[in-house]
Enzyme design. Structure first.
Site, mmCIF file in Angstrom:
data_model
loop_
_atom_site.group_PDB
_atom_site.id
_atom_site.type_symbol
_atom_site.label_atom_id
_atom_site.label_comp_id
_atom_site.label_asym_id
_atom_site.label_seq_id
_atom_site.Cartn_x
_atom_site.Cartn_y
_atom_site.Cartn_z
ATOM 1 N N ARG A 242 3.845 62.856 16.506
ATOM 2 C CA ARG A 242 4.587 62.196 15.710
ATOM 3 C C ARG A 242 5.652 63.662 15.180
ATOM 4 N NH1 ARG A 242 3.914 58.421 18.921
ATOM 5 N NH2 ARG A 242 4.578 56.411 19.025
ATOM 6 N N SER B 25 8.314 51.791 16.577
ATOM 7 C CA SER B 25 6.925 51.590 15.113
ATOM 8 C C SER B 25 7.792 52.434 13.385
ATOM 9 C CB SER B 25 6.197 52.694 15.184
ATOM 10 O OG SER B 25 5.476 52.412 16.251
ATOM 11 N N GLU C 259 8.161 55.937 9.843
ATOM 12 C CA GLU C 259 8.115 56.888 10.879
ATOM 13 C C GLU C 259 9.874 57.498 10.753
ATOM 14 O OE1 GLU C 259 8.774 59.046 14.424
ATOM 15 O OE2 GLU C 259 7.297 58.907 13.561
HETATM 16 N N1 EPU Z 1 -2.653 45.504 15.801
HETATM 17 C C1 EPU Z 1 -2.764 43.999 14.967
HETATM 18 N N2 EPU Z 1 -1.298 43.634 14.419
HETATM 19 C C2 EPU Z 1 -0.511 43.640 14.928
HETATM 20 C C3 EPU Z 1 0.262 44.765 15.933
HETATM 21 C C4 EPU Z 1 -1.017 45.518 15.605
HETATM 22 O O1 EPU Z 1 -3.510 43.420 14.919
HETATM 23 O O2 EPU Z 1 0.769 42.754 14.282
HETATM 24 C C5 EPU Z 1 -3.427 45.963 16.217
HETATM 25 C C6 EPU Z 1 -3.520 45.598 17.602
HETATM 26 O O3 EPU Z 1 -4.363 44.433 18.064
HETATM 27 C C7 EPU Z 1 -4.527 47.043 17.494
HETATM 28 C C8 EPU Z 1 -3.929 48.358 16.406
HETATM 29 O O4 EPU Z 1 -3.533 47.045 15.987
HETATM 30 O O5 EPU Z 1 -5.649 46.861 17.522
HETATM 31 C C9 EPU Z 1 -2.842 49.104 17.568
HETATM 32 O O6 EPU Z 1 -1.716 48.099 18.325
HETATM 33 P P1 EPU Z 1 -0.941 48.599 19.356
HETATM 34 O O7 EPU Z 1 -1.423 48.789 20.024
HETATM 35 O O8 EPU Z 1 0.194 47.746 19.604
HETATM 36 O O9 EPU Z 1 -0.582 49.757 18.943
HETATM 37 P P2 EPU Z 1 0.436 50.409 17.898
HETATM 38 O O10 EPU Z 1 -0.965 51.574 17.153
HETATM 39 O O11 EPU Z 1 0.408 49.671 16.557
HETATM 40 C C10 EPU Z 1 1.530 52.639 18.575
HETATM 41 C C11 EPU Z 1 2.843 53.261 18.583
HETATM 42 C C12 EPU Z 1 3.721 53.355 19.163
HETATM 43 C C13 EPU Z 1 3.007 52.740 20.716
HETATM 44 C C14 EPU Z 1 1.589 51.838 21.072
HETATM 45 C C15 EPU Z 1 1.239 52.515 22.686
HETATM 46 C C16 EPU Z 1 2.318 54.315 16.470
HETATM 47 C C17 EPU Z 1 3.178 54.678 14.898
HETATM 48 N N3 EPU Z 1 3.406 53.490 16.946
HETATM 49 O O12 EPU Z 1 1.401 51.466 18.300
HETATM 50 O O13 EPU Z 1 5.023 53.692 19.358
HETATM 51 O O14 EPU Z 1 4.332 52.661 21.362
HETATM 52 O O15 EPU Z 1 0.966 52.749 19.881
HETATM 53 O O16 EPU Z 1 0.667 53.756 22.637
HETATM 54 O O17 EPU Z 1 1.299 56.096 16.825
HETATM 55 C C18 EPU Z 1 7.283 54.070 18.301
HETATM 56 O O18 EPU Z 1 6.735 54.893 17.998
HETATM 57 O O19 EPU Z 1 7.962 53.438 18.061
HETATM 58 C C19 EPU Z 1 6.251 53.044 19.209
HETATM 59 C C20 EPU Z 1 6.876 51.653 19.896
#
Ligand code: EPU
Length: 344
Positions: free
Chosen positions: A164, A233, A329
Site C-alpha cells: 500500500r 479497507s 488507509e
Molecule cells: N477478519 C475477521 N473479521 C473481519 C474481517 C476479517 O476476522 O471482519 C479476518 C479474516 O477471517 C481473515 C483476515 O482477517 O483471517 C483477513 O481478512 P481478508 O482476507 O478479508 O483480508 P483483509 O486483510 O481484511 C486485505 C486488503 C483488501 C483485499 C483483501 C484480499 C488491506 C488493508 N486490505 O483485506 O484490500 O481485498 O486483503 O487480498 O490490505 C482495500 O485495500 O480497500 C481492500 C479491500
C-alpha cells in the site's frame, strides 16, 4: 478549458461525503492538465487531483482547483514471446481495464478485479488483493512533474512499490499521473495461494474463472459503494516486529498473522476490529460493515467530522485491547486541498 465553480463532489467520492469545491475542472487531455495547473498558479489556488474518489476523505468545503482526471485510451506498445506492454490512460476505469486484459488473454491482473477507482490511482497506493500487487505488473508510470514542470516517465524500480505504498504517496503534491504502462503475461499465470482461492477456482484454472471467483469473493464480503458508501479497507493491516507478534499470538492464539520481510509480521486489522466489538457496530451515522469489519460505511449523511469520530473510537478500542495503533488507509485532505496527516 471549462473551469466550473461551487461544484458538488458527492457523486465523485465513494464515501458520499457532501463536499463543495470552489473550482473544478474535468481533465480530458494532457493539454487540459497543463492549462489547469497554469490557471491554478495564476489564481494562487492549490490543486487537488481527483481520480475515482474511492480512497479519499474530503472536508465539507475545499478552496482549491479540483482537477478530475478523465484522460481515456488504451494503446499497445510492444510485445514479445512472453509479454505484451500496454499503456493505459489515467481516467480508464480500473475494473474495465482488468476485464479487457482477460478478454485479450493477458495474465496478471485477474486477482485485482472489481477494485474500485481508476487506472491512474492504481500505482499510488500500489493496489493489492488476493496475493497480487499492481506494482508487479507496472513497467512505468507517465507523470507530469510539478516540481520541474515537465512530463516524465518513472520506471517501476524507481516507484518504490511496497505494501500500500509508492513514491507517489510520499510526495503526493508533486506528480500527476497521466498514463500507466503495464507489462502483462501471454502465457498462463494464475496466483491462487491466498486463503481459499485455489479451492474456489477448482479444476477450471483459467484467467476467466479466476477473475469470476475473485469478483464473487469480493461481492460476498465487500459492500458496493452504491448501496453502502465506503472507501474499501479503512485501515492498513499493521506490520509489526515478529517478536511482538509472537507475544500477541501467545495471548490471542487465533490472531491471523503473516510473515513479512525483515523479521516482521502483518496482522489482519479486520480481525482486530472484529474482536474489539466493532463488526457491524455503528457510531452515529458511521459504522464498520457487518460482513467485513475493516470497511467503514457512511450509513447516512455523515460529514468528515463524523467519520473521524468513528474511526478514532475504533483506533482507541483496538489500541486498548491489542496495543496496536491502526493507521487509516485513505488520504485525508484539508480545506485548502492539501493532503494532511491523520495524526494532526
Ligand atoms: N477478519 C475477521 N473479521 C473481519 C474481517 C476479517 O476476522 O471482519 C479476518 C479474516 O477471517 C481473515 C483476515 O482477517 O483471517 C483477513 O481478512 P481478508 O482476507 O478479508 O483480508 P483483509 O486483510 O481484511 C486485505 C486488503 C483488501 C483485499 C483483501 C484480499 C488491506 C488493508 N486490505 O483485506 O484490500 O481485498 O486483503 O487480498 O490490505 C482495500 O485495500 O480497500 C481492500 C479491500
Amino acid at each position: 478549458m471549462n473551469i466550473q465553480t461551487q461544484v458538488q463532489l458527492k457523486p465523485f467520492n465513494t464515501l458520499s461525503l457532501d463536499v463543495t469545491a470552489s473550482h473544478y475542472l474535468k481533465v480530458h487531455s494532457t493539454q487540459d492538465l497543463v492549462d489547469g495547473l497554469d490557471y491554478a498558479k495564476q489564481q494562487q489556488l492549490n490543486v487537488l487531483i481527483l481520480s475515482g474518489g474511492s480512497n479519499m476523505l474530503l472536508p465539507q468545503y475545499i478552496h482549491a482547483l479540483v482537477m478530475h482526471m478523465d484522460i481515456q485510451g488504451i494503446e499497445n506498445i510492444t510485445e514479445d514471446e512472453q509479454s505484451k506492454t500496454i499503456r493505459v490512460a489515467a481516467g480508464y476505469i480500473w475494473h474495465d481495464f482488468v476485464l479487457w486484459t482477460t478478454e485479450q488473454h493477458l495474465y496478471g491482473l485477474q486477482n485485482l478485479a472489481l477494485i474500485p477507482g481508476l487506472v491512474g490511482a492504481s500505482p499510488v497506493q500500489n493496489i493489492g488483493a488476493y496475493g497480487v500487487e499492481v506494482g508487479e505488473f507496472i513497467e512505468s508510470v507517465q507523470v507530469y512533474d510539478r516540481l520541474i514542470e515537465k512530463f516524465d516517465t518513472i520506471f517501476s524500480k524507481d516507484c518504490d512499490f511496497s505494501y500500500r505504498h509508492s513514491i507517489f504517496k510520499d510526495d503526493p503534491n508533486r506528480f500527476v499521473i497521466t498514463h500507466v504502462t503495464f507489462k502483462l503475461l501471454k502465457h498462463p499465470h494464475l496466483v491462487l495461494n491466498y486463503g481459499d482461492l485455489r479451492q474456489a477456482v477448482g479444476d477450471e484454472q483459467t484467467a476467466e474463472n479466476l477473475q469470476k471467483q475473485i469478483i464473487q469473493i469480493r461481492q460476498s464480503k465487500l459492500p458496493d459503494p452504491k448501496d453502502y458508501p465506503n472507501v474499501g479497507s479503512f485501515f492498513k493491516n499493521p506490520i509489526i516486529q515478529q517478536q511482538v507478534c509472537d507475544l500477541l499470538v501467545e495471548k490471542f492464539p487465533r490472531i491471523p498473522h503473516y510473515p513479512q520481510a525483515q523479521d516482521n509480521a502483518k496482522i489482519a486489522a479486520g480481525w482486530l476490529i472484529d474482536q474489539s466489538g466493532w463488526k457491524g457496530k455503528q457510531h452515529g451515522m458511521v459504522g464498520m460493515f457487518h460482513k467485513q469489519a475493516l470497511v467503514l460505511v457512511n450509513y447516512g449523511q455523515a460529514s468528515l467530522t463524523d467519520v473521524q469520530a468513528t474511526y478514532r473510537a475504533v483506533q482507541h478500542d483496538v489500541y486498548q485491547k491489542f496495543n496496536i495503533l491502526l493507521e487509516p488507509e485513505p488520504v485525508l485532505f484539508d480545506e485548502t486541498g492539501l493532503i494532511r496527516s491523520h495524526l494532526e
